[in-house]
Design an enzyme around this catalytic site. Structure first.
Site, mmCIF file in Angstrom:
data_model
loop_
_atom_site.group_PDB
_atom_site.id
_atom_site.type_symbol
_atom_site.label_atom_id
_atom_site.label_comp_id
_atom_site.label_asym_id
_atom_site.label_seq_id
_atom_site.Cartn_x
_atom_site.Cartn_y
_atom_site.Cartn_z
ATOM 1 C CG HIS A 84 -1.749 1.227 1.361
ATOM 2 N ND1 HIS A 84 -2.829 1.503 0.546
ATOM 3 C CD2 HIS A 84 -1.644 2.286 2.211
ATOM 4 C CE1 HIS A 84 -3.367 2.643 0.884
ATOM 5 N NE2 HIS A 84 -2.663 3.161 1.901
ATOM 6 C CG LEU A 130 6.552 -0.110 -1.717
ATOM 7 C CD1 LEU A 130 7.063 -1.479 -2.132
ATOM 8 C CD2 LEU A 130 7.677 0.920 -1.833
ATOM 9 N N GLY A 165 11.570 -9.424 -16.394
ATOM 10 C CA GLY A 165 11.078 -10.295 -15.330
ATOM 11 C C GLY A 165 11.371 -9.735 -13.951
ATOM 12 C CG LEU A 178 11.763 -19.807 -12.171
ATOM 13 C CD1 LEU A 178 13.231 -20.003 -12.524
ATOM 14 C CD2 LEU A 178 10.932 -20.976 -12.699
#
Length: 483
Positions: free
Chosen positions: A279, A281, A446, A451
């Site tokens: 929030h 950020l 990415g 992953l």
């Protein structure tokens, strides 16, 4: 009504069962005199009637006889046909079972032998036969000399009963009756005469108690084991049944539940922290994009402003993926269901195959085995979907997915023919925010969380995930799930 206190201590239960077993043995020992025919016993009513009948027949038969010596000659006792066993105690014979009689018991015979004494206990009847008869009779007369309280006692194979007051030849005498004992001794007597049989009887009595005790001990241990397995699967639930049983298991169960509560509280705090961070950020991020939009309106498009917009979008995606990872760790155990593998992955693989064809690439996969698995469906679908889409994105032409059984686990291999990952970085690519040194991630924008999210999903299903070089030339990711 008196209620016994409940024993909750483990050692208290052990001692209780031990002393209960000892109590059974003690009761058997104390009750032995009441069943031992070698001890003096009151004569039962049927037996007493039989003795009274013998007395009356003798008095009637010799009512006209005035010479006691002639009467004694006519009722001279004969010794028992079966010799007694060797002396065991007090110079008298033991009533231990004769193996021949036990295996082939003879029918009970009521043939009686009588002994006459004067009122002072002097034996008047001539006794022919083994000395044990005379010694047995003297021992019995010494302890049983009251006609008002006739009793009986076993000596070897001779059961003596009496005394009864009898009137013969114009005088009063005492009558004792002996009978051959053909019956086997009582069960308790046989047990105490044979230690191995006694040991067997104690084992028969104590074994069910010990089995019940072992079952009672194993139940709380099994509950604790199942609770630990649930925690290993990511299901942090308090189990009130753990706080039952002995005090040791109750304490262990209470500590386990407190640990689960502490873990839940820690995860909740972590989730709140991540939510608050996102929030906080997003607020300056929103303001930054608004400022960037105003700058474009005033100054027009530029390379620098486009770069700001790109990085802002990347930051927003990173925050969203970070929240996704946090929610997976907290909420997944609330959505576990049982599903077949084809219902989970078949539609997703068909869609991925269509998307690969649109990009001019070929995606192939083996038939999905017909197994059922207990899982969080959305999480497991998302894990494989992320791997497949990454493989499509980074491959040149070919992607292959293999799903097969190996032992007690399900193996899923996702391979591509792309540039791959350096071998020294294969073990690190599942760490959050890790970016490989090649252009595989840097040019794609990415976040380094994809992953990590996959690994978290597989780990919550008690599985493993690893990466290696593919036979197609790119990256191979291997998933192993318990069936």
């Amino acid at each position: 009504m008196i209620r016994l206190p409940k024993i909750t201590n483990l050692y208290g239960r052990i001692f209780a069962i031990f002393w209960f077993t000892m109590l059974l043995v003690l009761l058997a020992v104390l009750s032995l005199p009441h069943f031992d025919p070698r001890k003096s016993h009151h004569i039962d009513k049927e037996r007493l009637k039989h003795l009274q009948a013998i007395k009356q027949r003798l008095e009637k038969r010799f009512a006209a006889q005035t010479d006691i010596s002639k009467i004694l000659l006519k009722i001279q006792p004969k010794p028992p046909r079966h010799p007694p066993p060797p002396p065991m105690r007090d110079g008298l014979q033991d009533a231990g079972p004769d193996p021949k009689l036990v295996k082939k018991p003879e029918p009970l015979k009521e043939k009686s032998i009588v002994f006459i004494t004067n009122m002072n206990g002097l034996v008047l009847s001539p006794i022919k036969g083994p000395d044990f008869i005379f010694r047995a009779l003297r021992n019995f007369i010494t302890s049983m000399d009251s006609p008002s309280n006739p009793q009986q006692k076993l000596y070897g194979r001779l059961m003596l009963s009496g005394p009864l007051s009898i009137h013969l030849a114009g005088n009063d005498y005492l009558l004792y009756v002996g009978q051959e004992w053909h019956r086997p001794p009582p069960l308790l007597l046989r047990l105490f005469d044979h230690p191995l049989q006694l040991l067997l009887a104690v084992m028969v009595v104590s074994t069910p108690l010990l089995l019940w005790f072992a079952w009672a001990l194993s139940q709380p241990a099994r509950r604790l084991e199942k609770a630990a397995q649930r925690v290993a699967r990511g299901e942090f639930e308090v189990d009130p049944t753990l706080e039952r049983g002995s005090s040791e298991f109750r304490q262990a169960g209470a500590s386990f539940n407190k640990m689960v509560e502490a873990v839940n509280d820690m995860i909740s705090r972590q989730q709140r922290l991540l939510s608050d961070i996102s929030h906080e950020l997003r607020s300056p991020l929103t303001r930054l994009r608004m400022a960037q939009a105003i700058a474009i309106r005033k100054q027009g498009k530029s390379h620098e402003l486009a770069r700001i917009d790109t990085e802002a979008q990347r930051l927003e995606i990173m925050i969203a993926r970070l929240l996704e990872l946090s929610q997976q760790q907290v909420n997944s155990h609330n959505h576990w269901e049982e599903h077949s593998l084809d219902s989970l992955w078949e539609a997703m693989l068909d869609d991925a195959q269509f998307e690969a064809e649109q990009l001019g690439k070929q995606l192939t996969f083996t038939p999905i085995p017909s197994y059922r698995i207990r899982c969080y469906p959305a999480l497991l679908i998302s894990a494989l979907e992320n791997l497949v889409r990454n493989a499509i994105y980074y491959s040149h032409h070919a992607i292959h997915i293999s799903i097969h059984e190996q032992g007690s686990s399900l193996q899923v291999l996702v391979e591509d023919d792309g540039e791959g990952v350096p071998e020294e970085e294969l073990s690190a690519i599942f760490r959050p925010f890790y970016r490989v040194s090649t252009a595989r991630d840097r040019h794609s924008g990415g976040t380094g969380l994809g992953l990590a999210i996959c690994k978290n999903a597989i780990t919550q299903h008690n599985g493993t995930i690893s990466a290696s070089k593919s036979s197609l030339g790119g990256l191979q990711v291997k998933i192993s799930l318990p069936i």
